[in-house]
Motif scaffolding. Structure first.
Motif, PDB file in Angstrom:
ATOM      1  N   THR A 152     -18.521  13.367   5.631  1.00 22.87           N
ATOM      2  CA  THR A 152     -18.179  13.835   6.741  1.00 22.87           C
ATOM      3  C   THR A 152     -16.595  14.059   6.990  1.00 22.87           C
ATOM      4  OG1 THR A 152     -18.432  11.908   7.878  1.00 22.87           O
ATOM      5  CG2 THR A 152     -20.320  13.122   7.764  1.00 22.87           C
ATOM      6  N   THR A 153     -15.910  13.351   5.915  1.00 24.55           N
ATOM      7  CA  THR A 153     -14.473  13.530   5.937  1.00 24.55           C
ATOM      8  C   THR A 153     -13.977  14.409   5.286  1.00 24.55           C
ATOM      9  OG1 THR A 153     -14.584  10.977   5.956  1.00 24.55           O
ATOM     10  CG2 THR A 153     -12.502  12.032   5.581  1.00 24.55           C
ATOM     11  N   PRO A 154     -12.782  15.201   5.707  1.00 23.16           N
ATOM     12  CA  PRO A 154     -12.011  16.232   5.258  1.00 23.16           C
ATOM     13  C   PRO A 154     -11.794  15.964   3.995  1.00 23.16           C
ATOM     14  CG  PRO A 154     -11.195  15.945   7.293  1.00 23.16           C
ATOM     15  CD  PRO A 154     -12.058  14.701   7.059  1.00 23.16           C
ATOM     16  N   ARG A 155     -11.882  16.776   2.874  1.00 27.30           N
ATOM     17  CA  ARG A 155     -11.750  16.631   1.391  1.00 27.30           C
ATOM     18  C   ARG A 155     -10.434  16.051   0.953  1.00 27.30           C
ATOM     19  NH1 ARG A 155     -10.076  20.675  -2.596  1.00 27.30           N
ATOM     20  NH2 ARG A 155     -10.554  19.999  -4.783  1.00 27.30           N
ATOM     21  N   GLU A 156      -9.361  16.653   1.758  1.00 27.25           N
ATOM     22  CA  GLU A 156      -8.038  16.268   1.449  1.00 27.25           C
ATOM     23  C   GLU A 156      -7.716  14.818   1.746  1.00 27.25           C
ATOM     24  OE1 GLU A 156      -8.951  18.859   3.215  1.00 27.25           O
ATOM     25  OE2 GLU A 156      -8.416  20.512   1.709  1.00 27.25           O
ATOM     26  N   GLU A 157      -8.468  14.473   2.707  1.00 26.33           N
ATOM     27  CA  GLU A 157      -8.455  13.008   3.311  1.00 26.33           C
ATOM     28  C   GLU A 157      -9.205  12.333   2.293  1.00 26.33           C
ATOM     29  OE1 GLU A 157      -9.639  10.036   6.851  1.00 26.33           O
ATOM     30  OE2 GLU A 157      -9.080  12.012   7.549  1.00 26.33           O
ATOM     31  N   VAL A 158     -10.222  12.519   1.697  1.00 20.85           N
ATOM     32  CA  VAL A 158     -10.965  11.562   0.996  1.00 20.85           C
ATOM     33  C   VAL A 158     -10.159  11.732  -0.624  1.00 20.85           C
ATOM     34  CG1 VAL A 158     -13.079  11.601  -0.817  1.00 20.85           C
ATOM     35  CG2 VAL A 158     -13.138  12.573   1.578  1.00 20.85           C
ATOM     36  N   ILE A 159      -9.592  12.698  -1.151  1.00 19.93           N
ATOM     37  CA  ILE A 159      -8.699  12.620  -2.211  1.00 19.93           C
ATOM     38  C   ILE A 159      -7.748  11.700  -2.216  1.00 19.93           C
ATOM     39  CG2 ILE A 159      -7.327  14.026  -3.773  1.00 19.93           C
ATOM     40  CD1 ILE A 159      -9.470  16.604  -3.222  1.00 19.93           C
ATOM     41  N   ALA A 160      -6.850  11.817  -0.911  1.00 20.85           N
ATOM     42  CA  ALA A 160      -5.715  10.980  -0.612  1.00 20.85           C
ATOM     43  C   ALA A 160      -6.350   9.296  -0.795  1.00 20.85           C
ATOM     44  CB  ALA A 160      -5.163  11.342   0.474  1.00 20.85           C
ATOM     45  N   ARG A 161      -7.278   9.178  -0.161  1.00 18.94           N
ATOM     46  CA  ARG A 161      -7.850   7.759  -0.183  1.00 18.94           C
ATOM     47  C   ARG A 161      -8.078   7.181  -1.629  1.00 18.94           C
ATOM     48  NH1 ARG A 161      -9.210   4.596   4.655  1.00 18.94           N
ATOM     49  NH2 ARG A 161      -9.697   2.447   3.790  1.00 18.94           N
ATOM     50  N   MET A 162      -8.766   8.135  -2.394  1.00 16.81           N
ATOM     51  CA  MET A 162      -9.116   7.718  -3.709  1.00 16.81           C
ATOM     52  C   MET A 162      -7.828   7.609  -4.441  1.00 16.81           C
ATOM     53  SD  MET A 162     -12.096  10.422  -4.531  1.00 16.81           S
ATOM     54  CE  MET A 162     -14.010  10.003  -4.162  1.00 16.81           C
ATOM     55  N   THR A 163      -6.909   8.550  -4.455  1.00 15.82           N
ATOM     56  CA  THR A 163      -5.590   8.362  -5.215  1.00 15.82           C
ATOM     57  C   THR A 163      -4.833   7.104  -4.765  1.00 15.82           C
ATOM     58  OG1 THR A 163      -5.313  10.702  -5.067  1.00 15.82           O
ATOM     59  CG2 THR A 163      -3.419   9.591  -5.692  1.00 15.82           C
ATOM     60  N   ALA A 164      -4.844   6.646  -3.573  1.00 14.81           N
ATOM     61  CA  ALA A 164      -4.427   5.395  -3.068  1.00 14.81           C
ATOM     62  C   ALA A 164      -4.899   4.037  -3.997  1.00 14.81           C
ATOM     63  CB  ALA A 164      -4.153   5.187  -1.885  1.00 14.81           C
ATOM     64  N   ILE A 165      -6.485   4.393  -3.982  1.00 17.16           N
ATOM     65  CA  ILE A 165      -7.125   3.262  -4.542  1.00 17.16           C
ATOM     66  C   ILE A 165      -6.641   3.183  -6.151  1.00 17.16           C
ATOM     67  CG2 ILE A 165      -9.523   2.736  -5.234  1.00 17.16           C
ATOM     68  CD1 ILE A 165     -10.162   3.974  -2.573  1.00 17.16           C
TER      69      ILE A 165
END
Length: 350
Positions: free
Chosen positions: A269-282
Motif C-alpha cells: 500500500t506504500t508508494p514504490r519509491e518510498e518502499v525502495i528508499a526504505r529498503m536502501t536505507a536498511i
C-alpha cells in the motif's frame, strides 16, 4: 567469457537436492533443543532474539518489519547469508536459526522427511510485477513446449520453484514423461544466466527481478512463458519454524508472524519509491558493504494473499507434483497439516 555451464544430469542433481533435505530425526531433535529458547509455553521467559539468514543486497520481510517497528520487543540476529531456500529451512529445522524460508515444494520435502516444522506465513510469490520468466533468443525456433525436447534450460537451482514450473508447463502442454525427461535443466548462477543464453550455451534462461529487467532492456530476447502466466498470482514460499519452538514461544511467534504480515501490507500500500528508499536505507545502515543498485528494480514481494495467510492451495500443487515425480508417497501428507495461520494476527481480509 564464463565457463560453460556444468552439464549435470537432472537425476544426479535431484539426488543432491534430496541429500540437502535429508535431515535425520536425531539432528532435528538436537538442533531444535538449542534453538528452543526454553519453556515459554509453560510460563517461562520466551525467546525474543531470533537467529536468521539474510541475502546480499536485499531486504527480507522480517528485516523490513523490524525496521518499521512491527516486531515490538522481538529482535533479529543475523548469522550470515543463505545460499538457497532448501539450505535456509534446513538451518531452521536443525536449530541453527529460528526461522527460514523456501519454496513450498522444498517445505513439503522437508516435512516428508519427518522434520517437525510448520509453515507460518507466506513471504514471496508471483504476480504481475514480480515473476519468473523462461526466455529464449528473439530468433530462436523454440515456440512451444515440444520445441524444448533435447534443449537446455538454465536456472538457479534444481528440484525447486523453477524446475517445478518447467515440469508443470511441459505436462500441461501435452508432453509425456519420457519426452519431458529429454528437456535438460541445468544449474547456472543467476548473474551468468543471460550471458549463457546469448552465447548459446543454453537455449532457455530463467530470469527474474533485476536480471530479467536488465536483459529485457538490452533486447534480443523474448519470453516463452512466465510462472505468472502459467498459474496466475500465487504465493510460492513460506517461512517455517519448528513445532517445538512454536509451542515454547507462542507469543514471540505471534509477534513475528503478525509483524511480517503487516510488512507485506505496508509494501503493498506504500508508494514504490518510498518502499525502495526504505529498503536502501536498511541495507546501508546494516554496514555490510552491499550494493543497493538492484533495489531500484524492486516491484513487489509477490505474496498473493492478504497478510501472507496460507491456504491449502499453496501446498497442494507441490504435493501433487512431488507425488507424480515419486519423491514423496501420494497421500503421505495433507496440505492442511503443513501450515498454520493461528499466529497471524493480521486476520482474514484485514
Amino acid at each position: 567469457m564464463p565457463a560453460a555451464p556444468a552439464r549435470t544430469r537432472t537425476t544426479t542433481s535431484r539426488r543432491q537436492f534430496l541429500t540437502l533435505l535429508g535431515i535425520s530425526a536425531a539432528a532435528v531433535s538436537c538442533g531444535t533443543a538449542t534453538a528452543s529458547g526454553g519453556g515459554g509455553g509453560g510460563g517461562g521467559a520466551q525467546l525474543k532474539k531470533l537467529k536468521y539468514q539474510g541475502s546480499v543486497g536485499a531486504v527480507s520481510l522480517p528485516e523490513l518489519a523490524a525496521d518499521l517497528g512491527y516486531l515490538g520487543d522481538v529482535t533479529l540476529d543475523w548469522v550470515g547469508n543463505t545460499i538457497s531456500g532448501p539450505q535456509d529451512i534446513q538451518s531452521a529445522a536443525t536449530g541453527q536459526t529460528h526461522f527460514g524460508g523456501a519454496f513450498n515444494g522444498a517445505v513439503v520435502k522437508l516435512a516428508a522427511g519427518k522434520a517437525p516444522i510448520k509453515a507460518v506465513v507466506s513471504y514471496y510469490g508471483s504476480d504481475q510485477y514480480s515473476y519468473g520468466g523462461y526466455y529464449v533468443l528473439e530468433d530462436s525456433p523454440i515456440r512451444s513446449a515440444r520445441d524444448l525436447i533435447g534443449k537446455k534450460v538454465g536456472m538457479n537451482t534444481l528440484g525447486a520453484h523453477y524446475q517445478a514450473l518447467l515440469d508443470i508447463y511441459l505436462s500441461r502442454n501435452g508432453l509425456s514423461k519420457a519426452d519431458a525427461a529429454k528437456v535438460e535443466a541445468l544449474v547456472i548462477p543467476p548473474v551468468n544466466t543471460e550471458q549463457a543464453l546469448r552465447q548459446k550455451q543454453i537455449e532457455v534462461a530463467v530470469l527474474s527481478g533485476v536480471l530479467r529487467d536488465k536483459a529485457l532492456a538490452a533486447g534480443g530476447i523474448r519470453p516463452l512463458f512466465t510462472d505468472y502466466e502459467l498459474l496466475g498470482a500465487f504465493s510460492a514460499g513460506t517461512y517455517v519454524m519448528t513445532q517445538r519452538f512454536i509451542k515454547e514461544n507462542p507469543d514471540t511467534v505471534r509477534t513475528f508472524v503478525t509483524g511480517v504480515a503487516k510488512a507485506i501490507e505496508w509494501s503493498r500500500t506504500t508508494p514504490r519509491e518510498e518502499v525502495i528508499a526504505r529498503m536502501t536505507a536498511i541495507v546501508k545502515k546494516r554496514g555490510r558493504n552491499e550494493d543497493t543498485t538492484t533495489l531500484q528494480y524492486w516491484h513487489s514481494y509477490g505474496v498473493a494473499e492478504t497478510g501472507g495467510r496460507i491456504g491449502d492451495k499453496e501446498f497442494q500443487l507441490w504435493l501433487d507434483w512431488l507425488g507424480e515425480r515419486g519423491e514423496i508417497k501420494k497421500g503421505q501428507l495433507k496440505a492442511a497439516d503443513l501450515y498454520t495461520n493461528e499466529f497471524n494476527g493480521y486476520g482474514k481480509g484485514a
